[in-house]
Motif scaffolding. Structure first.
Motif: not given
Length: 183
Positions: A25, A31, A58, A75, A135, A138
């Protein structure tokens, strides 16, 4: 977009079991991904049904818009495919319907031969596949622990019980029993 090198790392602080989990993340405008090819990686070699299991949690996963007006993307953990030119093709996100929380949640998904046949028929013409964690855009994080991917073995024998009726005043339940030895 370019992949971010330190966005997916082993984590010793947040774990379900053992010494490490995988943390992914903190990628706001790009990404990051990690993947594993299984076997030949050819969709045409896929036989049978497989089970993907993991513990996942998360923190700070967002579905709002970033400063560029782009939506943050949920995700991805699942089957990622490529076509003959090595371009991204069809995918199966196995965690798309799971509510991600700050508590460890166990998930188990079955990928069937029929799922793979649908992928093969996709207009993107996928030929290769792998298990992938992705991911993208995000700010939040996910942790994955105890990830496993295994072929489901067919049992040597299956049986099915079905209640068909309860004859009046007997106290007995009538059952229909079916046994399949030809697996």
């Amino acid at each position: 977009p370019k992949t971010l090198p330190n966005a997916i790392i082993p984590d010793t602080q947040v774990v379900k079991t053992g010494k490490y989990s995988l943390k992914a993340g903190g990628v706001i405008s790009t990404y990051a991904c990690i993947y594993q090819t299984v076997g030949s990686g050819l969709l045409s070699d896929w036989e049978g049904d497989y089970e993907l299991c993991a513990w996942i949690k998360s923190q700070g996963i967002s579905s709002k818009l970033n400063s560029r007006g782009q939506p943050f993307i949920k995700p991805f953990l699942g089957i990622w495919t490529y076509n003959i030119q090595r371009n991204n093709a069809a995918t199966i996100n196995l965690i798309k319907d799971i509510e991600l929380t700050n508590e460890w949640v166990k998930f188990r998904k079955i990928v069937t031969q029929e799922d793979i046949q649908r992928l093969i028929k996709d207009k993107s013409k996928p030929v290769k596949w792998n298990i992938r964690i992705n991911i993208c855009r995000q700010p939040g994080y996910i942790w994955v622990d105890e990830l496993s991917f295994r072929k489901i073995q067919k049992p040597e024998c299956e049986f099915f019980l079905r209640a068909t009726e309860v004859p009046a005043n007997t106290g007995y339940l009538k059952l229909d029993v079916k046994v399949n030895h030809s697996l």
